[in-house]
Structure formats: structure tokens, C-alpha cells
Design an enzyme around this catalytic site. Sequence first.
Site, PDB file in Angstrom:
ATOM      1  N   HIS A  89       0.968  -1.040  -0.077  1.00 22.43           N
ATOM      2  CA  HIS A  89      -0.191  -0.104  -0.131  1.00 22.43           C
ATOM      3  C   HIS A  89       0.959   1.095   0.042  1.00 22.43           C
ATOM      4  O   HIS A  89       1.387   1.557  -0.952  1.00 22.43           O
ATOM      5  CB  HIS A  89      -0.786   0.043   1.321  1.00 22.43           C
ATOM      6  CG  HIS A  89      -1.920   1.028   1.149  1.00 22.43           C
ATOM      7  ND1 HIS A  89      -2.321   1.992   0.015  1.00 22.43           N
ATOM      8  CD2 HIS A  89      -3.103   0.910   2.202  1.00 22.43           C
ATOM      9  CE1 HIS A  89      -3.371   2.528   0.361  1.00 22.43           C
ATOM     10  NE2 HIS A  89      -3.831   2.375   1.674  1.00 22.43           N
ATOM     11  N   HIS A 125      -2.472  -1.865 -11.177  1.00 24.28           N
ATOM     12  CA  HIS A 125      -3.310  -1.220  -9.897  1.00 24.28           C
ATOM     13  C   HIS A 125      -4.242  -2.138  -9.763  1.00 24.28           C
ATOM     14  O   HIS A 125      -4.863  -2.848 -10.849  1.00 24.28           O
ATOM     15  CB  HIS A 125      -3.601   0.328 -10.287  1.00 24.28           C
ATOM     16  CG  HIS A 125      -4.190   0.860  -9.064  1.00 24.28           C
ATOM     17  ND1 HIS A 125      -5.551   0.807  -8.543  1.00 24.28           N
ATOM     18  CD2 HIS A 125      -3.439   1.867  -8.260  1.00 24.28           C
ATOM     19  CE1 HIS A 125      -5.282   1.517  -7.277  1.00 24.28           C
ATOM     20  NE2 HIS A 125      -4.226   2.042  -7.210  1.00 24.28           N
ATOM     21  N   ASP A 146       2.580   5.884  -8.262  1.00 25.46           N
ATOM     22  CA  ASP A 146       4.062   5.614  -7.443  1.00 25.46           C
ATOM     23  C   ASP A 146       5.352   5.377  -8.296  1.00 25.46           C
ATOM     24  O   ASP A 146       6.152   5.627  -7.852  1.00 25.46           O
ATOM     25  CB  ASP A 146       3.835   4.072  -6.869  1.00 25.46           C
ATOM     26  CG  ASP A 146       2.671   4.208  -5.596  1.00 25.46           C
ATOM     27  OD1 ASP A 146       2.717   5.077  -4.889  1.00 25.46           O
ATOM     28  OD2 ASP A 146       1.865   3.194  -5.679  1.00 25.46           O
TER      29      ASP A 146
END
Length: 493
Positions: A297, A336, A392
Site C-alpha cells: 500500500h 493497479h 507510485d
Amino acid sequence: MGRPTESSTLTNSLTVRDNRTGKVYDVPIVDNSIQATAFKAMTAPAAPGEREENETYKGLRVADKGFLNTAVIRSEITYIDGDAGVLRYRGYPIEQLALHSSHLETAYLLIYGTLPTKPQLSVFEAEVSHHGVIHADAEQFCRSFRYDAHPMAILTSAFSYLGSYYGEANPSLQGQSLYTKGDAASLSIMDKQIYRLIGKATTLAAMAYRVRQGREFVTPPTGLSYTGSFLYQMDHLGEENYTPNPVLEKALDVLFLLHADHELNASATTVLQTGSSLVDPYSAIAAGCASLYGPLHGGANEAVIRMLISIGKPENVPAFIEAVKKREKVLSGFGHRVYKTSDPRSFIVRKTADEVFKITGKDELLETAMALHEAAMKDEYFVKRKLAPNVDFCSGLIYRAMGFPLDFFPVLFAVPRVVGWLAHWRQMMLQEGGVKIWRPRQIFVGASKRDYVPIEARPLVDGPKKTPSAIAHSGITKRTMLASFKGKVVPKL
């Protein structure tokens, strides 16, 4: 609740035939969803040899490991279309907000449902800033951690610690309807905790950062933006008229806005699960912070940098790609759980990265990252699996270019996500029908009823996962185990 019937004239319903009993059920469809409790009406006698623990007489249960297709709440906050790459806060596209809004303006939107007027935003910003100051005792608490403590461990503990200061904010002390009444007094208490948590998030994060640096803590300054104050608290060493770089301040604000919420992700769900017991919001936020701590996460952008460091140079990318395809390596920053196409936040992050690199210089890992991006986007293996870059992939490069240590990356995720956690928590507290404690069901597959066996008559059960692991001892423990002393117990194998 679905009821057994022979036929149905409903059009907006699901017709289910239970082949165990021959009964037909009509289950209403509302907002393209059905109530899981409707299946409790679908009872049947146990089949021959079926385990009593299946409880067929109590109706069907819905199995959904990992919440792949289970809706647990009705929400007005964030909408995601993973197939189309759409992310909207309260109906506003994330692209428009990132271009025109600020983190605190977006925080107001997420929590209260509308974009604020100028006076409303001014009041909100002032309250958040005012409540950013920490009690002096909290400094001692943060100082009690070792110099090498992970900043997320400090932040998680500090959020929980805050709850001990505010008895008026604790439903266990003030009554369980403290936040669910929805009257003026209840809303005022709720808003005060929201100001406190958003305001103190940057203060606590900066304190966790400076513990590592061995520096004194900095009182939140006045007159700076939310992210400007954060940078000031982390970096100010007594310089006169110290002002953070405006490009870095703006970049951090954009990243905070992008990370403010993302529907019912793991940490938001943790906050709601914890909050459903009507615990105080500080404990609920601490639980969310702990959930975010995990590498699947909040630690994902840190994992990207570690991956790029392990790859090294761009010429090593092809070998890494092949290792990923052989499942020998893990590809971080691509794909994702929700998005099956490009993450809409990733395009904004790339633009932000360009602005940051203009003043910091390009990160030495950038070329490796771009080579990896190009290779993955052209490889059928990744294209077929829809593994596009996510938020990210580039955000870690920005944080690295700005000089943040790797283990601080999850903190930079947690601080803005406090806003989303609070928005969902507030919505649940004020939802129609009140709050019910979240209590999922399970499918029990363990042993059926069996009788206790005296220790002398038990068979040996051995092997991996079935017995405790043997631990190798060293140092004082090893020497003590070899020593002789009165009362020493020698375990029998």
C-alpha cells in the site's frame, strides 16, 4: 430481502433458482447492486455427508476473498472507473483539481462535499493552521523513540497518542452518539477533531523526520501554506526569514492533492472498520496509518526506488524485464488493483516531476526509469496484463530528487491521506440509519467437534506451519541457557 416465488414480473431484479430446493427467488437490484443479506433467505437442508458447520439452514453466504466485488457503504466522495482511467473527487476530475485547486481546498471538498467560497476556505485554512501546534508533552513522546526508528512507526504511534489528550473527543467517555447525532454541537466537536488531525499531521510527520536527524523540533510557522509549513518544520535550522522553495512547495501540494483520497483502499477501509466500533477518530486514523505502512500500500513508491536501484543502469533493464516475466523479480510501480489502464494521476505526477527536476537536476535513476517504462509498454507480456505505470512510479523519483530518505516516502503518503480517511469517517458517522459495527462472515473449514485429549495420549503433530518454529539464540540468552542455576527448567523434546 429476496422471497421465494414461482415467477416474477420485476425487471430491475435478479432471479435466482436454487437447484438444491427448486425454489426461485427475486432479488431487487438497486444502483446496480444486490443486498448480500438477500441470500440468507436461500436456505436448504444439509446434503448427505455435508458438514454441519456449513449451516445451510441459515442461508447462503457470499464468499469474496479480498473484497473483489463487495460494496460495504454508500458513498458520495470519490468515483473511480478503472477501465477508463477516471478519478473524480465529489464529481470533479482529478486533472482539473490538480491544475486549479490546492490540497486544503480539495480537503474541504472531500470532507464537506462542495468547493468552498473564499471566506469558507479562509476559515478552514486558518483553523487547520491554528490546530497544527502540538502539546509540549508530545515532543517528549516523539523523542522517546530511537534515532533509527522508522518514521511511520513514530507517526502511527503519535496519532494514537493524540487521542489521550482530548477526552471530549472520545465516545467512550462522552457517549456513543457523540459523532452520530448530526446536531450543531456534535458537528462542532467533529469539525474540531478534523482541524486537529489535518493540522497536526504535518507537525507530527516533521517531528518524526527530525528525530532521525537529531534536531530540535520546530513550532509550525504562521503565514505559510500547508506544504510550505511542512517543509519549514522539517528543514528550518534557525536561518532568518527562511522560506521553502516555491517550486518544491507547489510540487508537494500537488502530490498531496493526488494522494488525498482513493475510494475504499486498504487504509480507508481500515479506518471505517475501526471507526464502526465508534472509537475516537485518533485511534481510527492511527489504524489507517498502520494499514498504509504495508509495502503493498503506502510503501509502493519506496519499492519503486529500491527496484530502480537494484536495476542500476538502463542497459540492465532488458535482463530485469525477463526476470520479471520468469517471476524471479517483482515489477513495482506498474499496474493497479483498480486501474486496468493508465492511472490518471501518473500523467500529473510526470508533469510535476519535470518541474521539480528543472531546479533539482534529474535524478540519476531517471534514465533507468524511462528505459523500464519504454520496455514495459512495448512488451506484449505487460501490455496483455494491462500493467501501465501508476502514481507510485514517478512520485518516488520526485521525493528522492527533493532529498527525502526512502523510509520517509510512506509518511508523505500518509499525511495527505488523513484527509480522505476523515472524509470517509465523517460520512459514515453521519450516514442515514446510524453506524453498524462491521462484522464480516467467514467460511469455517476447520475441524468439526472433537473431544479433549490428555497430553499423555496425544499423537505427535510435526511439520511446517503445524508447530512453532525453532529460534536460534545467541549472546546473553545462549550463555544463560548453558549456565546452571537454581530453578532452571530444561525443556524436554
